[in-house]
Design an enzyme around this catalytic site. Structure first.
Site, short mmCIF file in Angstrom:
data_model
loop_
_atom_site.label_atom_id
_atom_site.label_comp_id
_atom_site.label_asym_id
_atom_site.label_seq_id
_atom_site.Cartn_x
_atom_site.Cartn_y
_atom_site.Cartn_z
N THR A 200 0.85 -1.19 0.00
CA THR A 200 0.00 0.00 0.00
C THR A 200 0.89 1.23 0.00
O THR A 200 1.99 1.23 0.55
CB THR A 200 -1.01 0.01 1.18
OG1 THR A 200 -2.00 1.01 0.93
CG2 THR A 200 -0.35 0.26 2.52
N CYS B 79 -2.85 7.96 7.69
CA CYS B 79 -3.41 6.61 7.67
C CYS B 79 -2.42 5.63 8.30
O CYS B 79 -1.22 5.89 8.34
CB CYS B 79 -3.71 6.17 6.25
SG CYS B 79 -4.94 7.16 5.39
N HIS C 4 -5.47 -0.69 5.13
CA HIS C 4 -5.05 0.71 5.02
C HIS C 4 -6.13 1.54 5.72
O HIS C 4 -7.14 1.89 5.12
CB HIS C 4 -4.93 1.09 3.54
CG HIS C 4 -4.39 2.46 3.29
ND1 HIS C 4 -3.38 2.69 2.40
CD2 HIS C 4 -4.71 3.67 3.80
CE1 HIS C 4 -3.11 3.99 2.36
NE2 HIS C 4 -3.92 4.60 3.21
#
Length: 161
Positions: A22, A28, A45
């Site tokens: 990711t 995040c 995520h």
């Protein structure tokens, strides 16, 4: 070997020898779960700490720590992982912008990290590595064969945990 891309507010599972990746982890948090015995990895995520922050009736399960992590556990167990063997690694949760004043709602990165840790603790999953906080974005890649999480940052290069 396939690289499975996990988008923002998304989650996925990989078997050895595949990898999960990711990008764009700022505030995040990338939550990676791993069953070393079965060589099954999972990645979420996470964008926000809790689903109560969502608007409307539809909840994107992968977006929130309190929904993404339990769903990731469920999906990993469904493909053969043992919930008792799972360990966790975390990356991200940066404070990307500085704000004047002590408004806690603007501290999304640290709140995301705290929420992920709380959900992992509730599920009795030990955190074995962590690269969180700071003020830079990260890209992570998890190798389901070895359990090594590679973390790339613009100003710090590449590290493995």
């Amino acid at each position: 070997m396939e690289i499975i891309k996990i988008g923002m507010a998304d989650l996925g599972v990989a078997h050895s020898p595949d990898r999960l990746r990711t990008t764009g982890l700022g505030s995040c948090v990338g939550v990676v779960l791993y069953d070393q015995v079965k060589r099954i990895a999972g990645m979420a995520h996470v964008m926000l700490p809790e689903s109560s922050l969502g608007k409307g009736n539809e909840t994107n399960i992968g977006k929130y720590a309190d929904t993404a992590i339990p769903q990731l556990i469920k999906e990993m167990v469904a493909v053969g992982a043992s919930a008792y063997n799972l360990t966790a690694k975390l990356a991200g949760g940066a404070q990307m912008f500085s704000f004047l004043g002590g408004n806690d709602t603007m501290r999304i990165g640290p709140r995301n990290v705290d929420a992920c840790k709380a959900i992992l603790e509730q599920n009795h999953i030990k955190i074995v590595a962590e690269d969180t906080g700071g003020n830079c974005g990260r890209t992570i890649e998890m190798d389901a064969e070895t359990g090594i999480l590679q973390i790339r940052t613009v100003n710090q290069g590449v590290k493995e945990v």
